[in-house]
Design an enzyme around this catalytic site. Structure first.
Site, PDB file in Angstrom:
ATOM      1  N   ASN A 191       0.849  -1.185   0.000  1.00  4.76           N
ATOM      2  CA  ASN A 191       0.000   0.000   0.000  1.00  4.76           C
ATOM      3  C   ASN A 191       0.891   1.243   0.000  1.00  4.76           C
ATOM      4  O   ASN A 191       2.124   1.144   0.063  1.00  4.76           O
ATOM      5  CB  ASN A 191      -0.993  -0.002   1.166  1.00  4.76           C
ATOM      6  CG  ASN A 191      -0.312   0.006   2.531  1.00  4.76           C
ATOM      7  OD1 ASN A 191       0.705   0.670   2.744  1.00  4.76           O
ATOM      8  ND2 ASN A 191      -0.879  -0.736   3.479  1.00  4.76           N
ATOM      9  N   LYS A 193       1.521   3.643   2.156  1.00  6.62           N
ATOM     10  CA  LYS A 193       2.357   3.866   3.331  1.00  6.62           C
ATOM     11  C   LYS A 193       3.535   2.893   3.360  1.00  6.62           C
ATOM     12  O   LYS A 193       4.678   3.284   3.631  1.00  6.62           O
ATOM     13  CB  LYS A 193       1.546   3.721   4.617  1.00  6.62           C
ATOM     14  CG  LYS A 193       2.362   4.037   5.874  1.00  6.62           C
ATOM     15  CD  LYS A 193       1.576   3.829   7.147  1.00  6.62           C
ATOM     16  CE  LYS A 193       2.404   4.233   8.376  1.00  6.62           C
ATOM     17  NZ  LYS A 193       3.720   3.582   8.431  1.00  6.62           N
ATOM     18  N   ASP A 258      -5.845  -8.770   0.634  1.00  7.32           N
ATOM     19  CA  ASP A 258      -5.945 -10.186   0.244  1.00  7.32           C
ATOM     20  C   ASP A 258      -6.774 -10.328  -1.026  1.00  7.32           C
ATOM     21  O   ASP A 258      -6.441 -11.100  -1.927  1.00  7.32           O
ATOM     22  CB  ASP A 258      -6.605 -11.001   1.355  1.00  7.32           C
ATOM     23  CG  ASP A 258      -5.841 -10.968   2.661  1.00  7.32           C
ATOM     24  OD1 ASP A 258      -4.615 -10.761   2.629  1.00  7.32           O
ATOM     25  OD2 ASP A 258      -6.472 -11.144   3.717  1.00  7.32           O
TER      26      ASP A 258
END
Length: 456
Positions: A191, A193, A258
Site C-alpha cells: 500500500n 504507506k 488479500d
C-alpha cells in the site's frame, strides 16, 4: 481449471459483534453486548478464500503450531473447503489469532494472541521440500506475507528463484522493512504507506510515478504496483497507469489487500493482461470493503456491483467476460426521464430477445439537446439507478455524445432494439448490430404525457 498456490501466514480472525448503549461504571469505556460471534480464516487463508469465491482451484502451503488453534484451523479449513494437505506443523509454535469487538458496525478494540518468531531451519527446509515437489502443478504462486515468521529472507528468495526457474509468475503481498527478500518477484502489492516507508520519500500525485519506478528497478520486478486505498491502484510497466477505486461505501478495509492480490492472480492465471487483472481487482475490492470483517467477493457479487457501469474501461472488462461465455447481447438506449409502464414493458420485451440487456442512458447534457432546456426531470445517475432496479436490466452506462453510435461500436450487440415507429435503416447503429428490431410503444404512455398531466 487453472490452479493457484498460496504460501503464507495463517491467521484466525475472530469477530465479537454486538451493540452498546451505556458506558461501563468501572472505566470510561463502552459496554458491548455480544449478539454474534464469527470466526474466519485470515491472512494467507483469506487469500485462498477469495480465490475459491472466484471459482478457481487454490491450495495453501503454510506452517502452524501444535497449540489449541490446530483443531480450530482444521475445522475452519473443512468448513471453507480448503485442503490442509500442505500444512507443516512446528512444535511449540503459537498461531496468530486476532479478536475484534464491534458495536454498531464500528470496531471498538482488537486484541491479538500470536508468536511472530521466525520458523526453525528444519521447518524452512520442510516447507521448501514440499514446495519444490508441487510447484509444477500450479499456474500462479502467491506469497502472502503477514510478517509472522514463516517467510524468512532465505526461504522467500528460494521460493521466488524456483518459480522464476519454472517460468511461473510469483506475486507478493509484502510486509516488513526488508523488501530485498522479494527480489525477482513478478510484482509486489504494497500500500502507499508501506511503499513510502521502503523508498524513504512521501508518495503523492507528483511522486507516484517515480515511486513505482524505483520499486520496479530496485527489486527487479516485472511490474510495479502500489495500492492507493480510496484512490485505487497504481501500475508501472513502462509508464504510470492509474486505476480509480470502484468502492461505493467503505465499512471495513480488513482483508482488502488479500482480495486485490487474489483477484490479480486469478485473472493473470487466465492469461489476461495486467491492466485487465487490476481493473478486476478494483471491482472485487470495491465489493469487499462494503462488508464487515474479513470477507470475499464472488463473481456474481462483482457483476452486480458493476451493474451501473462507470466508464468504457469497465465496460470492456464486462464485454470480454460476456463474449467468453457466448452471451447474446441486446442493446437499447434512451433518456428514460420519468420511468413508466411503457418503458418497463418495452425493456421486458427487449430482454427476452437475448441473454443480457445493456442500456445506454443519455447524459443530462444530451437530454437537453434532444428534449430542451427544461429536461431532464431526473438526473442521469437517478435514471440509471432506477433502470438498474428493474429485473430485466443487466447493465446501464451513461453516454455523453448526442447519439450512442460510438457506444454501439464498442459493444457490438447481437440485437439492437428501439421503441416507436422508427424505420430500421434510420436507427443509429443499425450498420453495426447483427440485427435490429423495433418494438411498438404502449399508446398514451410517455414521459411527455406524464409531464403535461402534472402541469394541468
Amino acid at each position: 481449471m487453472k490452479k493457484i498456490l498460496v504460501i503464507g501466514d495463517i491467521i484466525i480472525d475472530n469477530y465479537l459483534i454486538g451493540s452498546t448503549e451505556r458506558i461501563s461504571p468501572e472505566a470510561p469505556v463502552p459496554v458491548v453486548k455480544i449478539d454474534n460471534v464469527i470466526t474466519n480464516i485470515g491472512g494467507a487463508g483469506n487469500v485462498v478464500n477469495n480465490l475459491l469465491a472466484f471459482g478457481t482451484h487454490a491450495d495453501i502451503l503454510s506452517v502452524i503450531g501444535d497449540d489449541d488453534a490446530f483443531g480450530e484451523v482444521e475445522s475452519l479449513f473443512k468448513k471453507n473447503h480448503i485442503s490442509s494437505k500442505f500444512l507443516f506443523v512446528e512444535k511449540g509454535r503459537v498461531l496468530t489469532k486476532k479478536t475484534r469487538i464491534l458495536a454498531s458496525n464500528q470496531q471498538i478494540v482488537r486484541y491479538d494472541k500470536e508468536d511472530s518468531k521466525e520458523i526453525t531451519k528444519e521447518t524452512s527446509e520442510g516447507v521448501f521440500n514440499i514446495y519444490k515437489n508441487i510447484i509444477v502443478n500450479y499456474d500462479i504462486i502467491i506469497i502472502s506475507d503477514y510478517n509472522k515468521g514463516l517467510l524468512t529472507k532465505e526461504l522467500t528468495l528460494k521460493l521466488i528463484n524456483l518459480a522464476n526457474d519454472k517460468n511461473i509468475k510469483i506475486l507478493v503481498d509484502p510486509k516488513g522493512s526488508d523488501y530485498s527478500k522479494y527480489k525477482g518477484a513478478y510484482l509486489l502489492t504494497p500500500n502507499k504507506k508501506e511503499a513510502s516507508d521502503i523508498i524513504n520519500f512521501d508518495i503523492n500525485n507528483d511522486t507516484l510515478e517515480n515511486a513505482t519506478s524505483v520499486l520496479k528497478s530496485k527489486y527487479n520486478l516485472t511490474k510495479s504496483v502500489i495500492t492507493l486505498g480510496k484512490d485505487g491502484i497504481a501500475l508501472f510497466d513502462d509508464q504510470l497507469k492509474l486505476f480509480p477505486t470502484k468502492a461505493k461505501e467503505v465499512y471495513d478495509v480488513t482483508g482488502a489487500g488479500d482480495t486485490v492480490i487474489a483477484a490479480i492472480a486469478y485473472k493473470l492465471a487466465k492469461n489476461l493482461t495486467i491492466e485487465e487483472a487490476i481493473e478486476f481487482a478494483n471491482l472485487a475490492a470495491g465489493v469487499v470493503v462494503g462488508k464487515i470483517g474479513v470477507a470475499t467477493a464472488s463473481l456474481s457479487e462483482i457483476n452486480a456491483f458493476v451493474q451501473n457501469i462507470k466508464n468504457k474501461e469497465d465496460l470492456k472488462i464486462i464485454l470480454k467476460k460476456l463474449k467468453e461465455e457466448n452471451k447474446k447481447i441486446v442493446f437499447t438506449n434512451g433518456c428514460f426521464d420519468i420511468l413508466h409502464l411503457g418503458h418497463v414493458k418495452y425493456l421486458e420485451q427487449a430482454k427476452k430477445m437475448g441473454d443480457v440487456l445493456i442500456i445506454g442512458v443519455n447524459s443530462d447534457s444530451s437530454v437537453k439537446i434532444l428534449k430542451g432546456e427544461n429536461r431532464p426531470i431526473n438526473s442521469e445517475l437517478d435514471r440509471a439507478y432506477l433502470l438498474n432496479s428493474l429485473k430485466c436490466v443487466d447493465y446501464t452506462i451513461v453516454f455523453k455524445e448526442e447519439t450512442p453510435y460510438e457506444l454501439i461500436k464498442l459493444i457490438q450487440p447481437d440485437i439492437l432494439v428501439k421503441g416507436g415507429d422508427y424505420k430500421i435503416e434510420n436507427i443509429v447503429g443499425n450498420d453495426i448490430a447483427k440485427s435490429t428490431v423495433v418494438i411498438d410503444y404502449i399508446e398514451g404512455k410517455s414521459t411527455t404525457n406524464i409531464i403535461n398531466t402534472i402541469k394541468q
